[in-house]
Design an enzyme around this catalytic site. Structure first.
Site, PDB file in Angstrom:
ATOM      1  N   ASN A   1       4.690   2.095   1.401  1.00  0.00           N
ATOM      2  CA  ASN A   1       5.679   1.852   0.364  1.00  0.00           C
ATOM      3  C   ASN A   1       5.229   2.618  -0.862  1.00  0.00           C
ATOM      4  O   ASN A   1       4.071   2.507  -1.233  1.00  0.00           O
ATOM      5  CB  ASN A   1       5.597   0.362  -0.021  1.00  0.00           C
TER       6      ASN A   1
ATOM      7  N   SER B   1       0.846  -1.192   0.000  1.00  0.00           N
ATOM      8  CA  SER B   1       0.000   0.000   0.000  1.00  0.00           C
ATOM      9  C   SER B   1       0.873   1.231   0.000  1.00  0.00           C
ATOM     10  O   SER B   1       1.964   1.234   0.576  1.00  0.00           O
ATOM     11  CB  SER B   1      -0.864   0.012   1.253  1.00  0.00           C
ATOM     12  N   LYS B   2       0.361   2.277  -0.616  1.00  0.00           N
ATOM     13  CA  LYS B   2       1.217   3.457  -0.750  1.00  0.00           C
ATOM     14  C   LYS B   2       1.477   4.150   0.571  1.00  0.00           C
ATOM     15  O   LYS B   2       2.392   4.939   0.674  1.00  0.00           O
ATOM     16  CB  LYS B   2       0.647   4.410  -1.798  1.00  0.00           C
ATOM     17  N   ARG B   3       0.681   3.837   1.582  1.00  0.00           N
ATOM     18  CA  ARG B   3       0.966   4.430   2.890  1.00  0.00           C
ATOM     19  C   ARG B   3       2.288   3.910   3.447  1.00  0.00           C
ATOM     20  O   ARG B   3       2.960   4.583   4.198  1.00  0.00           O
ATOM     21  CB  ARG B   3      -0.163   4.105   3.870  1.00  0.00           C
TER      22      ARG B   3
END
Ligand code: GLU
Length: 493
Positions: free
Chosen positions: A256, A252-254
């Site tokens: 990575n 997840s962009k949170r």
């Protein structure tokens, strides 16, 4: 049989590393056996699909060194390869299913469906359509059509028994039909849903192997049923393991960066990133870490994909990228790469109008502009705290800004300004103090050029990544707090 595989991205956001990973395995699987690999754009979600996202996805996959035998950009004889250009086809097939009695028109209003859902939730029943319109009489349907009542088309689904199918990597899978919803196939506006369009296209485009992420396993019964209803041969299914963060949660962009553009902007080599994606759940027979696409093609065997969630670890990727830089590039080639990447006239020309005002000597350009070519900046929590906000509000300012910036489709100075100004106004903070922590997060100091200009120059991915990093530096936002903040954010005017 000719092996034909596909990648079918939905153009609704940044080009995701997960898309590249699935594309790579599809391409290598087909080509290593003399087959074909194609690219299809699944843009049935008209509200969320954008041409910018489609272009970014195609560009990013090409940058990585992937290419396709058929697709919206290269053509092919099974096109068009963009689902928005194929709506008539899907309508025809939806009609066919209605005629055969495998699908039905559903006139239920959104209110009725909301109520149904609420009751099901209250009574802790499985969620899903209750079959209300499944057996309407012909007269009833004719009457409602006459009255122009809006309707969707839903597929019929058995209520008992199990769907059993074979997955190339996972073997026999069985899913209870009771868990499978009577999926909408055609929406009220006449557009298909993913499920109908995907099956019709895979059939018409003669896809022999559907290789995709494991998040689609639960959709497979619907797809298999549709193949049966149409009387078509079912392709072979293969669900690849999902990429994971270092803590094993779903990538997840949170936690990575997930956009390929971020890795490009950071200065990873496309060969190294592709190599690393090839290591996701797969290994060379001799287990070596560094290999080229050609080597992967030579040695490929899909049965060596292991299902234990592959971890996408940026540190490992950096290590591998370092190997590629040191071992595969001559100094000459490295110089070329640096120029192609950012050390070039275009970067200078974009920055000079701002830098000029502040320069006394030419050498000033280095300290003034280094943050524009850097990756994540070496700032600390204290640097951010100097902006004068107390901790909670500091995080709020950064997180709300990030969310607003994530919604921007055209990454331009004026849009960035509007986005930030609207948050500052909603929080009733004057713009200057509001921007102070953003200056630190984005440029590392408050004495740089306007933070909006900096962001425009840095691009969306690097700007957002730096904001996320700043939030992490301050301790991050836990799940509970995130929920609270999301609520507060939604209530902002
Ligand atoms: N459009 C789907 C996606 O965005 C494709 C899934 C599939 O490969 O069936 O992932």
């Amino acid at each position: 049989m000719t092996i034909r595989t596909r990648i079918a991205p939905s153009p609704t956001g940044d080009p995701h590393v997960g898309t590249a990973y699935v594309a790579l395995f599809n391409m290598v699987f087909a080509r290593s056996q003399g087959g074909q690999f194609l690219l299809r754009i699944e843009d049935t979600d008209q509200a969320r699909s954008t041409p910018e996202s489609e272009k970014a996805i195609l560009d990013a996959l090409s940058w990585l060194g992937l290419d396709w035998d058929e697709g919206p950009d290269v053509g092919g004889d099974k096109g068009p390869y963009r689902q928005s250009e194929r709506s008539d086809i899907y309508r025809k097939y939806a009609e066919e299913l209605i005629d055969k009695g495998y699908a039905f028109r559903c006139f239920c209003t959104p209110q009725r469906l909301d109520e149904l859902r609420a009751t099901q939730m209250q009574e802790k029943q499985p969620l899903g359509y209750d079959g209300h319109c499944e057996n309407l009489s012909d007269e009833e349907i004719a009457k409602r059509l006459e009255a122009n009542e809006p309707y969707v088309v839903r597929m019929k689904v058995p209520r008992e028994g199990q769907c059993q199918f074979n997955d190339m990597l996972r073997g026999e899978i069985s899913i209870d039909w009771a868990q499978v919803d009577m999926q909408i196939l055609l929406k009220a506006d006449g557009m298909p849903t993913y499920h109908l369009a995907n099956v019709v296209d895979d059939h018409l485009m003669e896809i022999s192997h559907v290789i995709r992420g494991e998040e689609w396993i639960n959709s497979a019964p619907k797809h298999i049923l549709l193949y049966q209803y149409f009387g078509w041969e079912t392709p072979v299914f293969c669900h690849l393991p999902l990429l994971r963060n270092v803590d094993k949660s779903k990538l997840s962009k949170r936690k990575n960066p997930t956009s390929i553009l971020y890795y490009q902007r950071m200065g990873y080599l496309p060969e190294a990133l592709l190599n690393y994606l090839g290591r996701m759940g797969w290994s060379m027979p001799d287990e070596r870490e560094k290999f080229t696409l050609a080597e992967m093609l030579n040695e490929f065997d899909i049965q060596r994909v292991s299902l234990g969630g592959p971890v996408f670890d940026v540190e490992k990727l950096s290590w591998l990228n370092g190997l590629w830089i040191r071992e595969e590039l001559t100094d000459d080639q490295l110089a070329d790469r640096l120029q192609q990447w950012a050390l070039n006239r275009d970067t200078l020309m974009a920055f000079l109008p701002f830098a000029k005002q502040r320069m006394e000597t030419l050498s000033d350009i280095a300290p003034l502009g280094s943050y524009l070519v850097s990756g994540i900046l070496p700032i600390t929590a204290e640097d951010l705290q100097k902006s004068g906000f107390e901790q909670d509000q500091l995080i709020e300012v950064l997180q709300f800004s990030l969310w607003r910036l994530e919604a921007i489709q055209q990454w331009q100075r004026d849009n960035i300004f509007e986005a930030l100004k609207s948050i500052a106004d909603a929080l009733d903070i004057k713009l200057k103090p509001f921007l102070a922590p953003l200056f630190i997060a984005i440029a590392g100091s408050s004495s740089s050029i306007s933070v909006m200009d900096s962001m425009a120059l840095l691009g969306a991915d690097m700007s957002r990544a730096r904001l996320r990093y700043a939030i992490e530096l301050l301790g991050g936002v836990g799940k509970k707090k995130l929920k609270k903040m999301e609520k507060a954010y939604q209530q902002l005017s």
